[in-house]
Write a protein that holds these residues in place. Structure first.
Motif, short mmCIF file in Angstrom:
data_model
loop_
_atom_site.label_atom_id
_atom_site.label_comp_id
_atom_site.label_asym_id
_atom_site.label_seq_id
_atom_site.Cartn_x
_atom_site.Cartn_y
_atom_site.Cartn_z
N MET A 137 9.03 -7.06 9.99
CA MET A 137 7.78 -6.62 10.06
C MET A 137 6.64 -7.22 10.63
N ARG A 174 7.47 -0.74 14.74
CA ARG A 174 6.93 -1.20 12.90
C ARG A 174 6.60 0.48 12.84
N TYR A 232 8.73 0.87 4.85
CA TYR A 232 8.22 -0.50 5.44
C TYR A 232 7.34 -0.25 5.72
N ALA A 233 6.65 1.06 5.74
CA ALA A 233 5.16 0.83 5.87
C ALA A 233 4.63 -0.14 4.23
N MET A 283 4.20 -10.68 5.00
CA MET A 283 3.67 -9.70 5.37
C MET A 283 5.26 -8.79 4.88
N THR A 321 7.93 -6.09 3.39
CA THR A 321 7.57 -4.77 3.19
C THR A 321 9.15 -4.24 2.00
#
Lengths: 473, 490
Positions: free
Chosen positions: B383, B391, B401-402, B410, B412
């Motif tokens: 990501m 994304r 994945y958020a 970063m 996820t």
């Protein structure tokens, strides 16, 4: 959701909430707070000890209570927030564009007239200190351990050495002890402690935990899990003195060696940074060099008290509101925020523990001398307020302490709920009190102020919740 | 009954497994650690050497150049980070330029393409941050950098996809001759195999000596490193080596494929094969020597230090100090193949080592090539590096994945779960770190550690007190008060 906002605030801790409320008071009502954790409050939620709010609320609160008061105000005003939301990018401009993501909305952008940065700070890691040795499990920053203990209700170890005597380290020495761990010592490389004097008294002295000034950890032993540390004395240049090495066995090392403003987003936004504060350069309106982006709280510089964070953040909120109303164009000149002088806490080396007391009534930590006169009454000197006299009197006759901890929660969204004794209890009852607290499991929901253990350890004092705990789904 | 058993899941073992997985063979890899890539393969320079170092005619020279040549294509096939950044050997003394020329000639003999000697002016123009004392350099445009974990894990995953069994956390206790090949006795039962491959890194001598009368001795040679924050990752754009001086071999300064800066290694022969601790002296040495290549590396930007062990053979069959890889069938044990002494440039050579050893196995077993060999492998989505469109797409497929778990790099929740669920998936937090970079950043897992532990426990259906950093004894949490009483769950 509305993708255009007057004001977007990055971070829902004490700084973010105070900024939001102040902007609201100045007529900006279209505000959105973005918070990466699952609730507002930031790091205060894991600071379950007391010592917050003396300036802001004129009373001594625990971290969750202090946060709770702000959360209530945010809710009253109806200021919305997005939780479990990570901001990935901020672009300055008219409007500013904030990119963020979360599980419900995916990746999204919000246009904002102004942005307030309130991301707080992080702890220095072991690597940053270059401590030689193995890299086993069992090395935690004090804040990580604090989260494990106070939020997850889990113990990161049983025998602990703490490096650094910042307040988080001192507070964790007491927390770990209360939860049944053995804290062997606190080593501090400087000849003075970085924490408040009262914390040395109520977190170390109360539990007979030695504080070794001018000492540091020079080697970490144990390949899988920490097995011990080498502690060495340092000279005036802070270099370890050969021959002074001492091996201390332990399974856990907590690091409390300073905080660093968390400015990943600030840097990416292109704001100029200040090497001294390690935060962004700001003008007298707390605006960064990127138009419309303001900064406050620990992201700007590391504060000593949360009350000061709230105060500064409120100003940032007001300035942001003013900016949205007027869109003034001149940036003016850089103004470095007033950095509090670093606490250099020393205790008189030849202090007579019997008669020379450190007041724990407030962060000042006055040195009070209390002597028994012939008629049995007390001669008290050195206090600077009536609270000090009262403290000395009780300390000489029947010392008392507040106890803060958590109790396990059943059927809750969270694993534990923070608690405190509703008043001070005799010092000698602390162990019995903790025994009851650790054996208590309560059913969710719980509200702040609920009595969870009545008359704990037969002290006549109740143990009450200092946070809310909703039912789990 | 296996056709081939490989002992050791480092980069050599995994490269061999992957190469052999293209054939109709029943293969198992036995690894003593809880995860693959836990020995020398996890703590090294991450360099793909161009190939001018090794003595012409040696196996090292041959396999290095071949490996280096193959690495780029392999990185595309197996989706791991690789960058051909070029390397420079810095010379700090006019009088030593002939040595630089010698190195160039040696490289040319080994088949390294495009080598050039640069004078100071040319050097400065391509690497402005080098120190004042650098007077010339040997430039090797084919020098490259690679993610050592990415490479090793990709090889293992691809091998597993093609049917290779990976047994982790299993210790080989003894090896005996069997009717057709060998009986491998472990702490978890016995394995019978036709061909046995010894890729046990610094422990390869112990494995070898279990079956061969020609005794081998390996001495671990420790190298200490300092890793710097990404903020200073751009300080250099090439890998900078130092021409060996009277002061010793010199150390390197290099960017990593992930954008950090890496300096090291020292070289110290030690006794302890688990002795991966760093030392005050080692750290000082790295800092001092690195400053010769690049002055002003900001000490404050160090995010971690670490040490790795090179497997240096000091004795085999009476011969001392073998300055070469030892890859051959043991003379007194047919079908037992040593892949030993894989010190530098072992990582660079790995693709070629895989092929070379597969060649030896071919001669013994003469297997058929598989019709359905899967030659490619897709890595874990990233990501941090993905475009906004990518994304969006990932989050649409899986909202996890958020959910950012590691803020520094970063990473996820989606990536972490992916790392756990894939073939030869992560079972430790270090395993997560090497597959996703969660905890690899500037806060060194201060923020994400509790979250990663929670996800791992959930995915593996165990209590958080069961989660390990890397080794069996590397626990994070004690059982909680409530957990011990068994009262917390209704």
């Amino acid at each position: 959701m509305n993708k255009k906002r007057d004001l977007v605030i990055i971070g829902g801790g004490p700084a973010g909430m105070a900024a939001a409320l102040a902007a609201y008071e100045k007529g900006i009502h279209d505000i959105l707070i973005l918070e990466r954790d699952s609730e507002l409050g930031g790091i205060l939620n894991q600071c379950i000890h007391t010592g917050f709010g003396l300036h802001t609320f004129k009373e001594e609160l625990t971290g969750p209570e202090y946060a709770g008061r702000y959360i209530d105000m945010i809710n009253e005003k109806g200021i919305p927030s997005l939780l479990r939301t990570m901001v990935t990018d901020i672009k300055s401009g008219d409007p500013c564009v904030v990119t963020a993501m979360n599980k419900d909305m995916g990746l999204f952008q919000i246009e904002a007239q102004a942005v307030v940065l309130a991301m707080g700070c992080r702890e220095r890691s072991r690597g940053a200190m270059n401590i030689p040795g193995y890299r086993p499990a069992g090395i935690y920053s004090a804040g990580t351990a604090q989260r494990y203990v106070n939020i997850e209700g889990r113990m990161p170890g049983k025998e602990v050495v703490i490096l650094g005597s910042g307040d988080i380290g001192l507070i964790m020495a007491r927390r770990m002890t209360l939860q049944g761990a053995k804290v062997k010592l606190v080593a501090e490389i400087m000849p003075y402690s970085g924490g408040l004097r009262r914390n040395i008294v109520q977190c170390l002295d109360d539990y007979h935990i030695p504080l070794k000034l001018s000492h540091t950890v020079t080697c970490i032993h144990g390949k899988d899990r920490v097995e011990g540390v080498t502690v060495s004395k340092v000279d005036e240049a802070l270099n370890p003195i050969p021959g002074s090495e001492e091996y201390v066995s332990c399974d856990t090392i907590l690091l409390s060696c300073g905080l660093i403003p968390e400015n990943e987003l600030t840097l990416e936004a292109g704001a100029r940074m200040d090497d001294v504060t390690q935060g962004p350069v700001v003008n007298e309106h707390l605006e960064t060099t990127q138009r419309g982006i303001f900064a406050c709280g620990n992201v700007l510089h590391v504060h000593d008290l949360v009350d000061n964070v709230s105060k500064e953040a409120a100003k940032a909120g007001e300035f942001a509101a003013e900016y949205i109303h007027n869109k003034y164009s001149s940036w003016g000149e850089a103004v470095r925020p007033p950095i509090p002088e670093k606490t250099k806490c020393t205790l008189p080396e030849d202090r007579d523990m019997e008669s020379q007391l450190i007041c724990i009534g407030c962060p000042m930590g006055c040195l009070i001398t209390a002597k028994k006169k012939e008629d049995g009454s007390l001669d008290i000197t050195g206090n600077t307020c009536p609270k000090g006299e009262a403290y000395a009197r009780s300390e000489m006759t029947a010392p008392v302490r507040m106890v803060t901890s958590f109790v396990y929660l059943q059927g809750g969204k969270d694993k534990v709920v923070p608690v405190k004794t509703a008043g001070e209890i005799p010092k000698e009852k602390i162990a019995a009190c903790m025994e009851e607290v650790r054996n208590t499991i309560v059913k969710a929901p719980v509200k702040t102020g609920d009595i969870l253990i009545a008359n704990v350890a037969d002290t006549g004092i109740d143990v009450i919740a200092t946070g809310n705990a909703d039912k789990g789904v | 009954m296996y056709d081939v058993i490989i002992i050791g899941a480092g980069v050599s073992g995994c490269a061999i497994a992957r190469e052999l997985s293209a054939y109709e063979l029943r293969i198992a890899v036995l690894e003593k650690e809880l995860d693959i890539c836990e020995g020398t393969s996890k703590a090294n320079s991450g360099i793909v050497h161009a190939g001018y170092d090794a003595k012409p005619g040696t196996l090292k020279a041959k396999l290095n150049v071949e490996g280096s040549r193959k690495m780029k294509a392999l990185s595309q096939e197996l989706d791991f980070p690789y960058r051909q950044s070029g390397s420079l050997v810095l010379c700090f003394d006019e009088a030593e330029i002939p040595k630089l020329v010698e190195l160039k000639e040696r490289g040319e003999k080994n088949g390294v393409p495009d080598l050039r000697i640069l004078d100071r002016e040319e050097l400065i123009s391509i690497e402005p941050s080098v120190g004042e004392k650098a007077v010339a350099a040997l430039y090797a445009p084919t020098g490259a950098i690679v993610c050592p974990f990415g490479l090793t894990i990709a090889l293992a995953e691809n091998a597993a996809e093609n049917g290779v069994e990976f047994h982790r956390g299993i210790n080989v206790c003894d090896i005996q001759h069997a009717k057709q090949g060998y009986l491998v006795k472990t702490d978890q039962g016995e394995f019978e195999t036709g061909v046995l491959i010894n890729a046990a890194g610094v422990h390869a001598d112990e494995i070898h000596n279990m079956i061969s009368g020609y005794k081998m001795k390996i001495v671990p040679r420790r190298g200490e490193y300092l890793l710097y924050d990404k903020r200073v990752g751009g300080l250099v754009s090439h890998t900078l080596f130092q021409l060996p001086t009277a002061l010793g071999k010199g150390i390197l300064v290099t960017p990593t494929v992930h954008g950090n800066l890496l300096t090291g290694p020292t070289a110290l022969d030690i006794e302890n094969k688990e002795g991966v601790e760093t030392s005050g002296e080692g750290i000082r040495q790295v800092q001092e020597k690195a400053a010769l290549s690049v002055p002003n590396i900001p000490g404050k930007q160090v995010i971690t230090s670490f040490a790795g062990l090179r497997a240096h053979i000091v004795e085999i069959q009476g011969r001392s100090d073998v300055e070469d890889f030892l890859i051959e069938e043991a003379e007194d044990a047919p079908g037992f193949i040593d892949v030993a002494g894989i010190e530098s440039p072992g990582l660079s050579s790995a693709p070629a080592i895989g092929e070379y050893v597969a060649g030896l196995v071919m001669k013994i077993l003469k297997p058929e090539r598989k019709e359905q060999f899967i030659s490619t492998r897709k890595g874990i989505p990233n990501m941090a590096l993905a475009s906004d469109e990518e994304r969006h797409k990932l989050i649409q497929e899986d909202p996890k994945y958020a959910n950012v778990i590691c803020r520094c790099e970063m990473v996820t929740e989606g990536e972490i779960i992916n790392a756990i669920r894939r073939p030869v998936g992560a079972v430790t937090t270090d395993g997560i770190k090497r597959r996703t970079r969660a905890g690899m950043g500037r806060c060194q897992a201060g923020f994400c550690n509790p979250r990663v532990v929670e996800i791992l426990a959930g995915e593996l259906s165990v209590d958080e007190s069961e989660i390990r950093k890397s080794g069996v004894g590397s626990w994070y949490l004690t059982k909680s008060d409530g957990e011990e009483k068994g009262e917390l769950h209704e």
